[in-house]
Design a protein around this motif. Structure first.
Motif, PDB file in Angstrom:
ATOM      1  N   VAL A 279       4.281   1.860   9.002  1.00 41.19           N
ATOM      2  CA  VAL A 279       4.970   1.418   7.790  1.00 41.19           C
ATOM      3  C   VAL A 279       6.201   2.296   7.577  1.00 41.19           C
ATOM      4  O   VAL A 279       6.113   3.521   7.625  1.00 41.19           O
ATOM      5  CB  VAL A 279       4.040   1.497   6.563  1.00 41.19           C
ATOM      6  N   TYR A 280       7.331   1.664   7.320  1.00 42.59           N
ATOM      7  CA  TYR A 280       8.577   2.366   7.041  1.00 42.59           C
ATOM      8  C   TYR A 280       9.105   1.851   5.706  1.00 42.59           C
ATOM      9  O   TYR A 280       9.041   0.651   5.432  1.00 42.59           O
ATOM     10  CB  TYR A 280       9.604   2.130   8.152  1.00 42.59           C
ATOM     11  N   GLY A 281       9.641   2.765   4.876  1.00 42.23           N
ATOM     12  CA  GLY A 281      10.134   2.321   3.582  1.00 42.23           C
ATOM     13  C   GLY A 281      11.125   3.282   2.966  1.00 42.23           C
ATOM     14  O   GLY A 281      11.285   4.425   3.416  1.00 42.23           O
ATOM     15  N   GLN A 282      11.804   2.805   1.908  1.00 44.50           N
ATOM     16  CA  GLN A 282      12.716   3.639   1.147  1.00 44.50           C
ATOM     17  C   GLN A 282      11.896   4.624   0.307  1.00 44.50           C
ATOM     18  O   GLN A 282      10.893   4.256  -0.289  1.00 44.50           O
ATOM     19  CB  GLN A 282      13.585   2.769   0.216  1.00 44.50           C
TER      20      GLN A 282
ATOM     21  N   LYS B  46       2.710   2.085  -2.359  1.00 45.51           N
ATOM     22  CA  LYS B  46       2.682   0.624  -2.461  1.00 45.51           C
ATOM     23  C   LYS B  46       2.979  -0.041  -1.111  1.00 45.51           C
ATOM     24  O   LYS B  46       2.507  -1.154  -0.855  1.00 45.51           O
ATOM     25  CB  LYS B  46       3.702   0.159  -3.498  1.00 45.51           C
ATOM     26  N   TYR B  47       3.740   0.638  -0.246  1.00 42.31           N
ATOM     27  CA  TYR B  47       4.103   0.027   1.023  1.00 42.31           C
ATOM     28  C   TYR B  47       2.874  -0.200   1.897  1.00 42.31           C
ATOM     29  O   TYR B  47       2.634  -1.303   2.403  1.00 42.31           O
ATOM     30  CB  TYR B  47       5.116   0.917   1.767  1.00 42.31           C
ATOM     31  N   SER B  48       2.070   0.851   2.093  1.00 38.43           N
ATOM     32  CA  SER B  48       0.887   0.705   2.934  1.00 38.43           C
ATOM     33  C   SER B  48      -0.133  -0.227   2.293  1.00 38.43           C
ATOM     34  O   SER B  48      -0.833  -0.974   2.991  1.00 38.43           O
ATOM     35  CB  SER B  48       0.263   2.079   3.192  1.00 38.43           C
ATOM     36  N   SER B  49      -0.227  -0.217   0.968  1.00 41.97           N
ATOM     37  CA  SER B  49      -1.164  -1.112   0.283  1.00 41.97           C
ATOM     38  C   SER B  49      -0.825  -2.573   0.542  1.00 41.97           C
ATOM     39  O   SER B  49      -1.705  -3.392   0.831  1.00 41.97           O
ATOM     40  CB  SER B  49      -1.166  -0.826  -1.220  1.00 41.97           C
ATOM     41  N   VAL B  50       0.457  -2.883   0.453  1.00 42.92           N
ATOM     42  CA  VAL B  50       0.887  -4.272   0.688  1.00 42.92           C
ATOM     43  C   VAL B  50       0.685  -4.649   2.154  1.00 42.92           C
ATOM     44  O   VAL B  50       0.223  -5.758   2.469  1.00 42.92           O
ATOM     45  CB  VAL B  50       2.355  -4.452   0.272  1.00 42.92           C
ATOM     46  N   ALA B  51       1.014  -3.732   3.069  1.00 45.11           N
ATOM     47  CA  ALA B  51       0.852  -4.023   4.499  1.00 45.11           C
ATOM     48  C   ALA B  51      -0.608  -4.318   4.828  1.00 45.11           C
ATOM     49  O   ALA B  51      -0.921  -5.267   5.568  1.00 45.11           O
ATOM     50  CB  ALA B  51       1.358  -2.845   5.324  1.00 45.11           C
ATOM     51  N   GLU B  52      -1.529  -3.540   4.273  1.00 45.50           N
ATOM     52  CA  GLU B  52      -2.955  -3.751   4.530  1.00 45.50           C
ATOM     53  C   GLU B  52      -3.457  -5.037   3.880  1.00 45.50           C
ATOM     54  O   GLU B  52      -4.251  -5.773   4.466  1.00 45.50           O
ATOM     55  CB  GLU B  52      -3.750  -2.548   4.013  1.00 45.50           C
ATOM     56  N   SER B  53      -3.007  -5.296   2.659  1.00 47.40           N
ATOM     57  CA  SER B  53      -3.473  -6.497   1.962  1.00 47.40           C
ATOM     58  C   SER B  53      -2.987  -7.769   2.649  1.00 47.40           C
ATOM     59  O   SER B  53      -3.693  -8.785   2.676  1.00 47.40           O
ATOM     60  CB  SER B  53      -3.005  -6.476   0.503  1.00 47.40           C
TER      61      SER B  53
END
Length: 414
Positions: free
Chosen positions: A116-119, A128-135
């Motif tokens: 996961v890569y994010g600002q 929130k990035y990893s949570s969304v990726a997993e969901s």
């Protein structure tokens, strides 16, 4: 009659103690601290809920690549995501600020890590990035499963219920443990709040050089017993003061402080367990009270008594280092030692009693041990105070005191 006026001693000691400013400072310290903690928890919970709601409703742009073929494009599209041409392109888009995040799903997500890569929006917000990726992956897999039962199992929506039996009847389980543990909580609170008061109950007169005057009108037995009874009364006052903020917080601020609701009807109050708990509590309190009163009679000042007082306080916490053994293997040698050693017995026995691992014969042995030893220590405290009341500069020799001929209540102390 004046020499045997126990009521006068109890009344004097009780009123003198509760009339002191430092008594109320020490007593109210814990409730005030609890109130401050409750307020901070309430403010923190409100802030956390606000942040969680903001995170829940937050939307951000993202791209993804999927080597596993499990991710559903429809789900990604519904969340506002797009597919990147390659991993390098996705990372570049994040670096340039074109999108907020990029998810790289590996060929086997069960064994390989989702990258996961994010600002950077701060440590908490970045989650929130990893949570969304997993969901997204979970929702995509669940979409491929046609069976509602299988989906529920994958989501962890499986409930179990356990029923255990003791002596042919349904056992109380955790609901039977909580009421019995209440006695352990009381023991700790009373000893920690009253320990210093117990020590100073006899030291104060010695440090003020008034013991000789007191012993001309009241015999040592009435004086010491009166002090012990007044300590019981003071302990009751402190318990009530300590309980007030807890009860008020539960009754009026339970939801704000996220305190779980207690259904007292679910608790199991086993008569034998509760009676044993009360007796061990009283025996343990009596033993520590008598010991600290005797310590005060031996030592010339509170400074000299400090190291031994600290050691006694440590003894009531040592059994918690073996709490796993107390629960899982009560027959272990160290648990048996702590159960029968008088100054660790109250805590260990109360723990075992709550978890149902204290046989009745051991409970009876511990109770008798505590009360018999309490009587012996209290009698020793009276004798030490009788002979050591005028020792203002040095520690009283217990050996010398025990070697002396006992005097009657009518004889003056030397």
């Amino acid at each position: 009659m004046a020499r045997h006026n126990l009521g006068t001693v109890v009344r004097f000691e009780f009123i003198r103690t509760i009339a002191k400013r430092r008594f109320w400072v020490a007593t109210l310290f814990v409730p005030v601290l609890l109130i401050i903690v409750f307020v901070l928890v309430f403010v923190s919970n409100s802030s956390t809920r606000t942040s969680a709601e903001a995170q829940k409703n937050a939307h951000f742009s993202f791209q993804y690549t999927d080597e596993s073929g499990l991710v559903s494009p429809a789900i990604v599209e519904s969340l506002g995501g797009t597919q990147a041409s390659s991993e390098e392109a996705g990372i570049a888009a994040v670096k340039s600020g074109e999108v907020d995040a990029y998810f790289a799903y590996p060929a086997d997500p069960a064994k390989q890590t989702i990258r996961v890569y994010g600002q950077d929006n701060g440590l908490f917000a970045n989650g929130k990035y990893s949570s969304v990726a997993e969901s997204i992956l979970q929702a995509s897999v669940e979409q491929k499963v046609n069976s509602p039962q299988t989906t529920a199992i994958l989501q962890g929506s499986v409930n179990t219920t356990t029923t255990t039996y003791k002596n042919g009847s349904v056992s109380g389980g955790f609901n039977a443990v909580v009421p019995a543990l209440f006695f352990l909580v009381i023991f700790y609170i009373v000893i920690l709040l009253l320990g210093n008061q117990m020590l100073n109950s006899t030291l104060e007169e010695k440090e003020n050089r008034v013991t000789e005057m007191i012993l001309t009108t009241i015999n040592p037995t009435s004086l010491i017993v009166g002090k012990v009874l007044s300590l019981f009364m003071v302990g009751l006052v402190q318990m009530l003061v300590f309980a007030i903020p807890t009860v008020l917080a539960y009754l009026f601020f339970r939801q704000q402080l996220s305190i779980p609701e207690l259904d007292l009807s679910q608790f199991v109050f086993d008569p034998q367990t509760m009676i044993i708990g009360v007796l061990i509590l009283l025996g343990g309190f009596s033993l520590f009270t008598g010991t600290l009163v005797a310590l005060g009679a031996v030592m010339p000042t509170a400074k000299d008594a400090g190291p031994i007082f600290g050691a006694l306080m440590i003894l009531i916490f040592i059994p918690f280092y073996t709490v796993t053994l107390v629960v899982s293997d009560p027959n272990a040698f160290i648990v048996q030692v702590f159960t029968f050693f008088p100054y660790s017995a109250p805590v260990t026995a109360l723990l075992r009693n709550a978890f149902g691992t204290l046989p009745l014969w051991q409970a009876i042995f511990v109770i008798v041990e505590l009360f018999v030893l309490s009587a012996i220590v209290l009698r020793l405290a009276v004798r030490l105070f009788r002979y050591g009341s005028i020792e203002y500069t040095r520690k009283v020799s217990i050996r010398d005191v025990l070697a002396r001929r006992p005097v009657t209540e009518a004889e003056p102390s030397r």
